[in-house]
Design a protein around this motif. Structure first.
Motif, PDB file in Angstrom:
ATOM      1  N   LYS A   1       0.927  -1.626  -0.099  1.00 23.32           N
ATOM      2  CA  LYS A   1      -0.125   0.011  -0.280  1.00 23.32           C
ATOM      3  C   LYS A   1       0.881   1.229  -0.350  1.00 23.32           C
ATOM      4  O   LYS A   1       0.583   2.376  -0.227  1.00 23.32           O
ATOM      5  CB  LYS A   1      -0.595   0.170   1.157  1.00 23.32           C
ATOM      6  CG  LYS A   1      -2.445  -1.269   1.634  1.00 23.32           C
ATOM      7  CD  LYS A   1      -2.822  -1.386   2.461  1.00 23.32           C
ATOM      8  CE  LYS A   1      -3.904  -2.183   2.217  1.00 23.32           C
ATOM      9  NZ  LYS A   1      -4.958  -2.342   3.596  1.00 23.32           N
ATOM     10  N   GLY A   2       1.729   1.163   0.394  1.00 24.41           N
ATOM     11  CA  GLY A   2       3.143   2.022   0.688  1.00 24.41           C
ATOM     12  C   GLY A   2       3.158   2.604  -1.062  1.00 24.41           C
ATOM     13  O   GLY A   2       3.347   4.325  -0.880  1.00 24.41           O
ATOM     14  N   LEU A   3       3.487   1.853  -1.427  1.00 23.47           N
ATOM     15  CA  LEU A   3       4.496   2.470  -2.450  1.00 23.47           C
ATOM     16  C   LEU A   3       2.859   2.565  -3.353  1.00 23.47           C
ATOM     17  O   LEU A   3       3.716   3.831  -4.529  1.00 23.47           O
ATOM     18  CB  LEU A   3       5.430   1.387  -3.012  1.00 23.47           C
ATOM     19  CG  LEU A   3       6.724   0.684  -2.746  1.00 23.47           C
ATOM     20  CD1 LEU A   3       7.214  -0.681  -2.951  1.00 23.47           C
ATOM     21  CD2 LEU A   3       7.952   2.025  -2.174  1.00 23.47           C
ATOM     22  N   ARG A   4       2.101   0.939  -3.184  1.00 21.90           N
ATOM     23  CA  ARG A   4       0.838   2.306  -4.405  1.00 21.90           C
ATOM     24  C   ARG A   4       0.635   3.053  -3.956  1.00 21.90           C
ATOM     25  O   ARG A   4       0.013   4.297  -4.606  1.00 21.90           O
ATOM     26  CB  ARG A   4      -0.443   1.210  -4.109  1.00 21.90           C
ATOM     27  CG  ARG A   4      -1.362   1.400  -5.095  1.00 21.90           C
ATOM     28  CD  ARG A   4      -2.139  -0.091  -5.109  1.00 21.90           C
ATOM     29  NE  ARG A   4      -3.355   0.218  -3.887  1.00 21.90           N
ATOM     30  CZ  ARG A   4      -2.974  -0.964  -3.713  1.00 21.90           C
ATOM     31  NH1 ARG A   4      -1.955  -2.373  -3.428  1.00 21.90           N
ATOM     32  NH2 ARG A   4      -3.523  -1.086  -2.128  1.00 21.90           N
ATOM     33  N   GLY A   5       0.351   4.183  -2.972  1.00 17.81           N
ATOM     34  CA  GLY A   5       0.671   5.504  -2.270  1.00 17.81           C
ATOM     35  C   GLY A   5       1.074   6.482  -3.134  1.00 17.81           C
ATOM     36  O   GLY A   5       0.250   7.143  -3.293  1.00 17.81           O
ATOM     37  N   ILE A   6       2.445   6.171  -3.046  1.00 17.41           N
ATOM     38  CA  ILE A   6       3.400   7.417  -3.644  1.00 17.41           C
ATOM     39  C   ILE A   6       2.874   7.337  -5.091  1.00 17.41           C
ATOM     40  O   ILE A   6       2.922   8.479  -5.041  1.00 17.41           O
ATOM     41  CB  ILE A   6       4.768   6.252  -3.240  1.00 17.41           C
ATOM     42  CG1 ILE A   6       5.002   6.966  -2.163  1.00 17.41           C
ATOM     43  CG2 ILE A   6       5.700   7.376  -4.351  1.00 17.41           C
ATOM     44  CD1 ILE A   6       6.279   6.110  -1.410  1.00 17.41           C
ATOM     45  N   ARG A   7       2.848   6.488  -5.515  1.00 11.19           N
ATOM     46  CA  ARG A   7       2.532   6.304  -7.173  1.00 11.19           C
ATOM     47  C   ARG A   7       1.039   7.464  -7.644  1.00 11.19           C
ATOM     48  O   ARG A   7       0.755   8.147  -8.556  1.00 11.19           O
ATOM     49  CB  ARG A   7       2.173   5.051  -7.694  1.00 11.19           C
ATOM     50  CG  ARG A   7       3.882   4.383  -7.735  1.00 11.19           C
ATOM     51  CD  ARG A   7       3.700   2.890  -8.536  1.00 11.19           C
ATOM     52  NE  ARG A   7       4.113   2.101  -8.800  1.00 11.19           N
ATOM     53  CZ  ARG A   7       4.612   0.793  -8.150  1.00 11.19           C
ATOM     54  NH1 ARG A   7       3.885   0.804  -7.384  1.00 11.19           N
ATOM     55  NH2 ARG A   7       5.614   0.615  -8.522  1.00 11.19           N
ATOM     56  N   GLU A   8       0.143   6.856  -6.454  1.00 17.00           N
ATOM     57  CA  GLU A   8      -1.151   7.817  -6.464  1.00 17.00           C
ATOM     58  C   GLU A   8      -1.497   9.127  -6.498  1.00 17.00           C
ATOM     59  O   GLU A   8      -1.598  10.241  -7.050  1.00 17.00           O
ATOM     60  CB  GLU A   8      -1.940   7.079  -5.511  1.00 17.00           C
ATOM     61  CG  GLU A   8      -2.700   5.439  -6.325  1.00 17.00           C
ATOM     62  CD  GLU A   8      -3.372   4.693  -4.217  1.00 17.00           C
ATOM     63  OE1 GLU A   8      -3.534   5.607  -4.200  1.00 17.00           O
ATOM     64  OE2 GLU A   8      -4.002   3.807  -4.980  1.00 17.00           O
ATOM     65  N   ARG A   9      -0.515   9.641  -5.728  1.00 16.01           N
ATOM     66  CA  ARG A   9      -0.408  10.813  -4.742  1.00 16.01           C
ATOM     67  C   ARG A   9       1.118  11.286  -6.461  1.00 16.01           C
ATOM     68  O   ARG A   9       0.486  12.850  -6.748  1.00 16.01           O
ATOM     69  CB  ARG A   9       0.923  11.324  -3.916  1.00 16.01           C
ATOM     70  CG  ARG A   9       0.736  10.367  -2.511  1.00 16.01           C
ATOM     71  CD  ARG A   9       1.358  10.893  -1.461  1.00 16.01           C
ATOM     72  NE  ARG A   9       0.304   9.849  -0.057  1.00 16.01           N
ATOM     73  CZ  ARG A   9       0.189  10.582   0.603  1.00 16.01           C
ATOM     74  NH1 ARG A   9      -0.131  12.069   0.964  1.00 16.01           N
ATOM     75  NH2 ARG A   9      -0.047  10.440   1.877  1.00 16.01           N
ATOM     76  N   ALA A  10       1.291  10.837  -7.069  1.00 15.37           N
ATOM     77  CA  ALA A  10       2.463  11.358  -7.913  1.00 15.37           C
ATOM     78  C   ALA A  10       1.352  11.474  -9.220  1.00 15.37           C
ATOM     79  O   ALA A  10       1.327  12.735 -10.233  1.00 15.37           O
ATOM     80  CB  ALA A  10       3.522  10.536  -8.646  1.00 15.37           C
TER      81      ALA A  10
END
Length: 435
Positions: free
Chosen positions: A395-404
């Motif tokens: 979820k952390g990396l997916r959240g980073i991609r979503e923010r970007a």
């Protein structure tokens, strides 16, 4: 001994139905309150037509055709003029919701007219409502008078056996007229395409807001728990009083920061005005990253950070999202490679904000800082949580991609291809979209 099967009722026969249920379905709508509420709605339209008719052209010495030729155009003009008033659509929607009793209230809008399309649909509704109400009123009044005359006349005995059928006929005429009125209301008073689009956008905005809050909680609470677990494990392994005191101090500070983040998020969920009850609602920005790095260093991971961002360069939302991205990168480094050096690079180049977070993979070598004595930073326990673990894009990396993505940028994460044994997270965000 064979058993004698009991006869099944008609209602239990496949494809059949009991006579009682058929009679119930035939009579139940006539006794339902919704039928008479819709009849009242129909009669309101008939009363409007009757009032106009009495004023002009009147009925004295005029045939039906002459009356219709004069009154129908006048009614249409008056109703179309009434539809030009924005509040007319709202009033009709509220009345239709109350008297026509739709299955879902949202099928009939209760909003004022905003566009000419709304006004045209409102005019069509008013004209159709008055026309249908007039037909129902005339059928009910003149039909009732005619039936009464037949049932009380000299041939009443011939018509009396048919009276139940007449009652059912009039009743079902009103049921169908009410249902037709409801269908017209849903069609003409229902949400317009622009209203449906606005509602869909509102739902999407609320969903994005919930996702954003979920990411905020995941990043802040996840970082705090990671640091806390590492510090607690190191304190248990070392057992030195000075070391334990330092670890407890870091745990306390990290927990306090997590509580502040949680309180800010709860304030947003409660939709409380900013700063109400003395609670700060401002999210942390890029200028608060040094404190984050100090927390990571206290957890036993040497952090080398270089920030080339002039003050005031980043818009507020870009500063806040960058903080969360770096926080998640540091949290991943602490979780999957505790004690390993972390290298942070943040710079503004060619209209973009570039973020790079790299950490040495477990087993690629130990840093000297990781072997500091009891008075130094808290060291992770041997074989501690996360050592040797691999990152699977949670979820952390997916959240980073979503923010970007939401900021119009891009993010990538993986093992470095230069053979240096590092896990690298790189994010590029355009400055012009971060507002």
């Amino acid at each position: 001994m064979s058993k004698i099967a009991a006869p099944r009722s008609a209602s239990a026969v496949p494809g059949g139905s009991a006579p009682g249920s058929a009679v119930s379905r035939l009579v139940a709508p006539l006794a339902a309150g919704v039928t008479y509420a819709r009849l009242l709605h129909l009669l309101v339209g008939w009363i409007f037509a009757g009032v106009v008719l009495m004023i002009y052209p009147g009925t004295y010495r005029k045939g039906l055709g002459e009356i219709l030729m004069a009154s129908v155009p006048l009614d249409c003009v008056l109703l179309a003029a009434l539809a030009l008033i924005p509040a007319a659509r709202r009033a009709e929607g509220v009345q239709a919701r109350l008297l026509l009793v739709p299955d879902r209230e949202e099928d009939i809008a209760a909003e004022s007219s905003r566009t000419w399309a709304d006004r045209r649909r409102t005019a069509g509704w008013l004209i159709g409502r008055v026309a249908l109400g007039s037909v129902a009123g005339f059928v009910l009044s003149f039909g009732s008078v005619a039936c009464y005359g037949r049932l009380t006349g000299p041939d009443a005995l011939w018509y009396l056996p048919f009276s139940p059928l007449l009652v059912l006929g009039f009743g079902w005429f009103l049921v169908f007229a009410g249902r037709l009125q409801l269908a017209m209301a849903v069609r003409l008073l229902g949400p317009s395409p622009s209203e449906r689009l606005a509602e869909a956008e509102l739902r999407a905005e609320r969903l994005l807001e919930r996702n954003r809050l979920a990411r905020e909680l995941h990043d802040s609470i996840g970082h705090a728990l990671t640091v806390t677990v590492l510090q607690a494990g190191a304190a248990r392994e070392v057992g030195d009083p000075a070391f334990v005191a330092k670890a407890l101090e870091v745990i306390e500070e990290t927990g306090r920061q997590a509580m502040e983040d949680l309180e800010r998020t709860l304030v947003l969920l409660r939709e409380t005005p900013a700063g109400a009850n003395g609670v700060a609602t401002e999210q942390p920005g890029i200028d608060q990253l040094p404190a984050l790095f100090d927390t990571a260093r206290a957890a036993g991971s040497p952090v080398e950070a270089r920030m080339e961002v002039p003050p005031g360069t980043l818009p507020g939302v870009l500063s806040r999202e960058s903080y969360r991205i770096v926080q998640e990168g540091v949290t991943n480094a602490l979780k999957y490679a505790p004690g390993e050096p972390v290298d942070i690079r943040i710079a503004v180049r060619e209209g973009q904000l570039e973020l790079r977070c790299a950490n040495r993979l477990p087993g690629a070598g130990r840093s000297a800082a990781g072997a500091a004595g009891p008075a130094g930073p808290a060291r992770p326990p041997a074989g501690g949580a996360g050592r040797g673990a691999t990152r699977k894009g949670g979820k952390g990396l997916r959240g980073i991609r979503e923010r970007a993505t939401l900021l119009g940028g891009e993010a990538a994460a993986g093992v470095s291809q230069d053979g240096g044994g590092e896990w690298v997270l790189t994010v590029r965000l355009p400055l012009r979209l971060g507002s």
